[in-house]
Design a protein around this motif. Structure first.
Motif, mmCIF file in Angstrom:
data_model
loop_
_atom_site.group_PDB
_atom_site.id
_atom_site.type_symbol
_atom_site.label_atom_id
_atom_site.label_comp_id
_atom_site.label_asym_id
_atom_site.label_seq_id
_atom_site.Cartn_x
_atom_site.Cartn_y
_atom_site.Cartn_z
ATOM 1 N N ILE A 2 0.842 -1.205 0.000
ATOM 2 C CA ILE A 2 0.000 0.000 0.000
ATOM 3 C C ILE A 2 0.874 1.251 0.000
ATOM 4 N N GLY A 3 1.942 1.225 0.802
ATOM 5 C CA GLY A 3 2.863 2.358 0.833
ATOM 6 C C GLY A 3 3.531 2.595 -0.513
ATOM 7 N N LEU A 4 3.940 1.503 -1.178
ATOM 8 C CA LEU A 4 4.547 1.625 -2.507
ATOM 9 C C LEU A 4 3.571 2.230 -3.501
ATOM 10 N N MET A 29 1.658 6.911 -6.749
ATOM 11 C CA MET A 29 0.687 7.934 -7.134
ATOM 12 C C MET A 29 1.242 9.339 -6.912
ATOM 13 N N LEU A 30 2.033 9.513 -5.851
ATOM 14 C CA LEU A 30 2.669 10.805 -5.599
ATOM 15 C C LEU A 30 3.646 11.144 -6.723
ATOM 16 N N THR A 31 4.517 10.199 -7.083
ATOM 17 C CA THR A 31 5.504 10.460 -8.132
ATOM 18 C C THR A 31 4.835 10.615 -9.498
ATOM 19 N N ALA A 87 1.131 -7.495 -2.834
ATOM 20 C CA ALA A 87 -0.294 -7.562 -2.478
ATOM 21 C C ALA A 87 -1.115 -7.694 -3.753
ATOM 22 N N PRO A 88 -2.322 -8.277 -3.662
ATOM 23 C CA PRO A 88 -3.170 -8.425 -4.853
ATOM 24 C C PRO A 88 -3.697 -7.089 -5.358
ATOM 25 N N VAL A 89 -4.141 -7.099 -6.607
ATOM 26 C CA VAL A 89 -4.656 -5.885 -7.249
ATOM 27 C C VAL A 89 -5.791 -5.279 -6.446
ATOM 28 N N SER A 90 -6.664 -6.125 -5.886
ATOM 29 C CA SER A 90 -7.833 -5.630 -5.159
ATOM 30 C C SER A 90 -7.444 -4.794 -3.940
ATOM 31 N N VAL A 91 -6.234 -5.022 -3.405
ATOM 32 C CA VAL A 91 -5.769 -4.270 -2.240
ATOM 33 C C VAL A 91 -5.137 -2.947 -2.654
ATOM 34 N N MET A 147 -5.727 2.569 -3.896
ATOM 35 C CA MET A 147 -4.752 3.600 -3.556
ATOM 36 C C MET A 147 -4.510 4.567 -4.722
ATOM 37 N N ASP A 148 -4.814 4.110 -5.934
ATOM 38 C CA ASP A 148 -4.557 4.947 -7.110
ATOM 39 C C ASP A 148 -5.322 6.261 -7.059
ATOM 40 N N TYR A 149 -6.478 6.251 -6.409
ATOM 41 C CA TYR A 149 -7.306 7.454 -6.391
ATOM 42 C C TYR A 149 -6.713 8.562 -5.519
#
Length: 292
Positions: free
Chosen positions: A5-7, A12-14, A229-233, A237-239
């Motif tokens: 999740i942190g990655l 998304m920040l970069t 982690a799986p895509v669903s997790v 975070m992309d939003y």
């Protein structure tokens, strides 16, 4: 899972930084063709170094160069429209319209791949389109219609790329796919540079280098998140990039989204998350059927 999740949040920040830099260098006289070339040129060493450190240089070998060429052609077209949307629109609006991609991916999957698409996902598609209409408000003319059209085409192209990546992903790792896209895109972009390349001041060169570096890092972070982690997790975070785009738009250009943008964004994000959840449920159901 928290590392993944942190990655993804860092990605998304970069990524938001990269698109803000695209807009900045364009304001400093950099041609779109130049921006595309330097985005790939400065990202290539980072991507290749990462592959060498994690998988080894031999891992870039591929027997599907034809599919990589198709992905590159479609990817370049997608980059042109994506960059164009951020040049023509405020950051928040361009980012939000880009998140209509799952809507178009659902439509294309149903039409091209003949995937079963139930009432739930079609309802989410309609809600997503409603969100786009609320946000851009065609009658209000507060955004250039050309910019909106370019952003929507970019979303359609990104959705098309996602379908092609499904096929590539059966045999190719994500990092290897990124590597070949970057490498194969350099010759056509190099030819473009013969016509649009020009000299720049040191600050602009620095911004161009940072644009390419942040783009490369964003791709690697997105790829790395999927390893942990799986895509669903990680997908929700992309939003967070909408928030970063809003911050950068406000700090650099003093742009603050109007109320209709926030309402439309909420509808588009809800639509995308629901489509992603239904896809997760469908895949889980299919796996359970196979196991039984």
């Amino acid at each position: 899972m928290f590392f993944a999740i942190g990655l993804r949040l860092a990605a998304m920040l970069t990524l938001a930084m990269m698109f803000a830099l695209v807009k900045l260098v364009n304001a400093r006289g950099v041609h779109l063709g130049e921006a595309l070339f330097y985005r790939q040129a400065f990202a290539l060493p980072i991507v290749f170094a990462w592959i060498c450190m994690t998988q080894g240089a031999k891992s870039v070998r591929t027997g599907r160069i034809g599919l990589h060429l198709s992905r590159t052609a479609l990817g370049l077209l997608g980059m042109i429209f994506n960059f164009g949307s951020f040049i023509l629109l405020p950051l928040t609006e361009a980012t939000t319209i880009g998140f209509s991609m799952p809507i178009f991916a659902t439509i294309l999957s149903a039409i091209l791949l003949k995937e079963a698409t139930g009432i739930h996902r079609w309802a989410a598609v309609l809600i997503g389109f409603l969100g786009v209409l609320v946000m851009v408000r065609p009658d209000a003319s507060h955004f250039p219609l050309l910019g909106v059209a370019v952003a929507l085409v970019a979303a359609i192209l990104t959705a098309s790329i996602s379908l092609l990546l499904r096929t590539l992903g059966r045999t190719e790792g994500a990092a290897v796919t990124v590597f070949w896209f970057t490498v194969l895109s350099m010759p056509p972009l190099g030819i473009t540079m013969l016509f649009v390349g020009q000299s720049h001041d040191p600050l602009t060169w620095g911004l161009l280098a940072l644009m390419g570096i942040t783009g490369g890092i964003a791709q690697l972070f997105m790829t790395g998140a999927l390893r942990w982690a799986p895509v669903s997790v990680v997908l929700p975070m992309d939003y967070s990039s909408i928030l970063w785009a809003t911050v950068f738009g406000w700090l650099v250009w003093n742009d603050w989204p109007v109320v209709s943008t926030w309402i439309g964004a909420a509808l588009i994000v809800s639509s995308g998350l629901y489509i992603a959840w239904r896809e997760h449920v469908r895949l889980r159901t299919n796996r359970e059927v196979v196991i039984q």
